[in-house]
Design an enzyme around this catalytic site. Structure first.
Site, short mmCIF file in Angstrom:
data_model
loop_
_atom_site.label_atom_id
_atom_site.label_comp_id
_atom_site.label_asym_id
_atom_site.label_seq_id
_atom_site.Cartn_x
_atom_site.Cartn_y
_atom_site.Cartn_z
N GLU A 91 -10.11 -0.75 4.23
CA GLU A 91 -10.67 -0.12 3.04
C GLU A 91 -11.31 -1.14 2.09
O GLU A 91 -12.36 -0.90 1.50
CB GLU A 91 -9.57 0.64 2.29
CG GLU A 91 -10.10 1.42 1.09
CD GLU A 91 -8.97 2.06 0.29
OE1 GLU A 91 -9.27 2.59 -0.78
OE2 GLU A 91 -7.81 2.02 0.74
N ASP A 92 -10.68 -2.33 1.95
CA ASP A 92 -11.08 -3.28 0.90
C ASP A 92 -11.80 -4.53 1.40
O ASP A 92 -12.25 -5.33 0.59
CB ASP A 92 -9.84 -3.72 0.10
CG ASP A 92 -9.21 -2.58 -0.68
OD1 ASP A 92 -9.90 -1.56 -0.88
OD2 ASP A 92 -8.04 -2.70 -1.08
#
Length: 738
Positions: A91-92
């Site tokens: 996600e990051d």
């Protein structure tokens, strides 16, 4: 306080936290397990190396902390620990699922994918964003229950570090936590984590209450330890004579549960009599566990009188979460009621670790995979993904905190149902087809209606008919999510046919009124008739609930309250601001202002919590009635703030006023001659408060009264309560918000 740590110190701290995480893992890790976890740590550390948390700390602290909760508090194994370390990587950072699959294989990638899906939101303005988020999270149960367990660990660490967030974010996240994550942790058997989530949730939603109870618990800790010692001394010799190996320890009830008792029972902290429990944990073999538990119960009740209404046997029939224990409440030393929990070391381990421990004992080496057995029981809440997101979450919540009853089939098979379930719920629990054709029931051989509420131990036989069909009224009869979803699904098919005909009828009728049927008209009609969806509108037209006269009324006043509200707010922000400033200068009345710009907007006070000036409040934009103002501790606040965060507006009272507001006081005490005269004198003469209504009744030397008064604000009300408490005979004065 600013974060100032050198790079070298950070590296040492990261290494130290990683070792600490591995030190006390619940599962025994093999060398291969440790290599897998190390590989996951190295990838996570590399991926997050340039990222920082809001506190300024390295981001890798968070995945390590989540992995520690997964390893120690939840007690999962290597795959789960590795997945926790990697849960934010895709996600990051620049890592992809293909990268993870190549490095770690399919299982870990699948778990991380489930966690990533939860975090990604579709910003759909037609439904609650948060409800949609919860829905996605719950749907991952179909993939792997470990996704939810790691997500709960992630939420716990976020709650533990919530202090660095903005105040409005704190309230929103804490409300979500109390609304869905704490009940979910409870249902998964994670009682320690549930307690932490609830207490931290209360800390950020009602900080003053949380701090006050925490301080009082701390003050009474020494007294509690002395009490436990006195209890232990009395039964120790008897337990030793029987040869038991055991430990006796005290467990203070959580701050949240004490607060809940205070609110539900309408008592003060000092009046909550069972603020802590005494737990007796004994060593035993699986064969003798139950016998030993009742033997210890017999020893305890030989010394202390039990309350017969407070015996709970979760050993003979464990909770569906796997929880096993024998609970009783006895009159302990110094005439105090005290809860006693009796459980074996195995039961205690399951209570502490939940399903990781449960399946360690039940399935041996299968461990985490054994969770699938429990998952099958919850799939019924997930089998109807087409329902509205908010309804979906509400249906699921029906099964989260529900107390259980145990009902028998005619053949003697046992079925677990939530407390309050009916014969119709039982029919759907047997089979959907049985539920659909259910006409009546025999409960303990006596013929009864399908709405009959069942009790533990009932034996139920369902009577069916080929001609029977589900009815809309059945939704008010059933309590279980399974039954509700099945009934809605069946009714929906019938409703679709009626709604399709209804649209054609509506178009024809509007043509006569010279109104074109388009999206704008449909939205106006939905609001005008106070419905939820266009489907409801077409259905009501189709079945004749909305007639020609009602459509003519709509044609006469084509307006939309909510649209007008937003238009006026968007078009005249500066004018509204000036109006607020002008009011502050020229008026002495209490006034509510909304949002960061402290705008003066039209509102009404909600009847569910009756806020008055000085109360901590927020605004909630409704579909039909504009802004409704609620207290922050309103019973409905958590649901609104977590499910409909985008409709919540910050609000506060400004200035002091002489404007009157109604408040109802509940007064109890010892009945004295002239008491009513003294009460009215204090209210009317001393404080110059108008009495709207008064109702006081007495019996056996005690009285109970309800007095509704007109007061200016919260400070005025507080002063009035303090004065009333000084009157001889009055023991308790509380504000009634019902």
């Amino acid at each position: 306080m600013a974060y100032t740590v050198t790079i070298e110190e950070e590296k040492k701290q990261i290494a130290s936290r990683y070792k600490d995480m591995l030190k006390d893992t619940y599962q025994t890790l093999s060398n291969d397990d440790k290599l897998l976890i190390r590989k996951a740590f190295d990838v996570a550390a590399d991926a997050h190396k340039d990222q920082r948390r809001k506190t300024g700390e390295p981001y890798i602290y968070h995945p390590i902390a989540v992995a520690k909760i997964v390893a120690n508090e939840i007690g999962l194994g290597a795959y789960s620990i590795a997945s926790a370390l990697l849960h934010d990587v895709v996600e990051d950072t620049d890592y992809t699922f293909a990268d993870l699959e190549q490095i770690f294989g399919e299982t870990i990638t699948k778990i991380v994918n489930g966690l990533t899906k939860i975090s990604k939101l579709q910003k759909d303005q037609d439904v609650s964003i948060q409800a949609e988020n919860f829905r996605k999270m719950l749907l991952t149960l179909n993939d792997d229950v470990r996704v939810i367990l790691i997500k709960i660990a992630d939420r716990l660490h976020n709650m533990q570090t919530l202090a660095s967030m903005r105040e409005d974010k704190q309230v929103k996240i804490a409300s979500e936590t109390l609304f869905i994550y704490a009940p979910l942790a409870h249902r998964l058997g994670l009682y320690n984590i549930k307690t932490q989530l609830e207490d931290l949730g209360l800390k950020y939603t009602e900080n003053e209450v949380y701090t006050d109870i925490k301080e009082k618990i701390s003050e009474s800790k020494e007294e509690q330890e002395i009490y436990i010692d006195s209890f232990t001394k009395i039964i120790k010799d008897s337990l030793d004579k029987e040869g038991f190996k055991y430990t006796i320890k005290g467990r203070t009830k959580s701050i949240y549960s004490i607060r809940k008792k205070m609110v539900n029972q309408r008592v003060s902290f000092d009046e909550v009599y069972d603020k802590f429990a005494i737990r007796i944990v004994y060593n035993s073999t699986l064969k003798n566990e139950k016998f030993d538990a009742w033997k210890i119960y017999s020893i305890v009740t030989d010394h202390f009188s039990p309350n017969p209404n407070r015996l709970r046997d979760w050993i003979t029939q464990p909770k569906t979460t796997g929880y096993e224990s024998l609970h009783t409440t006895v009159m302990g030393p110094k005439g105090k009621w005290v809860e006693i929990q009796i459980r074996s070391s195995r039961m205690d381990e399951i209570a502490e670790k939940g399903y990781a421990a449960h399946f360690k004992y039940k399935h041996g080496s299968q461990q985490e995979s054994g969770l699938e057995g429990w998952l099958n029981k919850l799939r019924e809440s997930l089998e109807n993904p087409d329902v509205n997101a908010v309804d979906f979450v509400e249906q699921f919540k029906l099964n989260l905190y529900a107390k259980e009853i145990y009902v028998f089939t005619p053949n003697g098979d046992i079925k677990s149902l939530p407390k309050g379930a009916t014969a119709l719920d039982f029919a759907f629990a047997i089979h959907t087809e049985v539920g659909m054709r259910c006409r009546a029931a025999k409960v303990n051989s006596r013929l009864t209606q399908i709405s009959k509420v069942l009790n533990s131990g009932d034996q139920v036989e369902i009577i069916t008919s080929k001609n029977q069909k589900p009815k809309l009224a059945w939704l008010d009869i059933v309590k279980t999510a399974r039954a509700k979803s099945r009934i809605k699904s069946i009714l929906k098919e019938e409703h679709k046919i009626i709604a399709k005909e209804g649209r054609e009828v509506l178009e024809r009728k509007l043509r006569h009124l010279k109104i074109k049927l388009n999206e704008k008209t449909i939205n106006e009609l939905v609001n005008f008739f106070k419905l939820k969806t266009s489907f409801d509108l077409f259905y009501k037209i189709g079945n004749g609930s909305i007639d020609n006269q009602q459509l003519k009324k709509y044609a006469a006043q084509r307006s939309n309250v909510l649209m007008n509200f937003w238009k006026s707010r968007m078009n005249r922000p500066s004018a509204l601001k000036q109006e607020v400033i002008k009011e502050e200068v020229t008026a002495n009345y209490d006034m509510l202002v909304f949002g960061k710009n402290e705008e003066k907007l039209k509102y009404s006070l909600s009847k569910c919590c009756n806020p008055i000036p000085g109360d901590s409040v927020f605004g909630f934009v409704t579909i039909k009635d504009g802004i409704k103002v609620h207290k922050h501790n309103c019973p409905n606040a958590l649901s609104m703030q977590s499910q409909y965060a985008y409709r919540v507006i910050s609000a506060k009272w400004i200035d002091s006023s002489h404007q009157g507001f109604k408040a109802t006081l509940e007064i109890t005490g010892v009945d004295n001659l002239g008491l009513i005269n003294e009460v009215t004198k204090v209210i009317s003469s001393v404080l110059n408060v108008n009495i709207h209504s008064i109702n006081i009744s007495g019996e056996d030397g005690f009285f109970h009264g309800m007095i509704t008064v007109h007061i200016n604000n919260q400070k005025h009300l507080k002063n009035l309560i303090q004065k009333l408490l000084k009157i001889e005979g009055i023991e308790k004065v509380t504000r009634n918000t019902n």
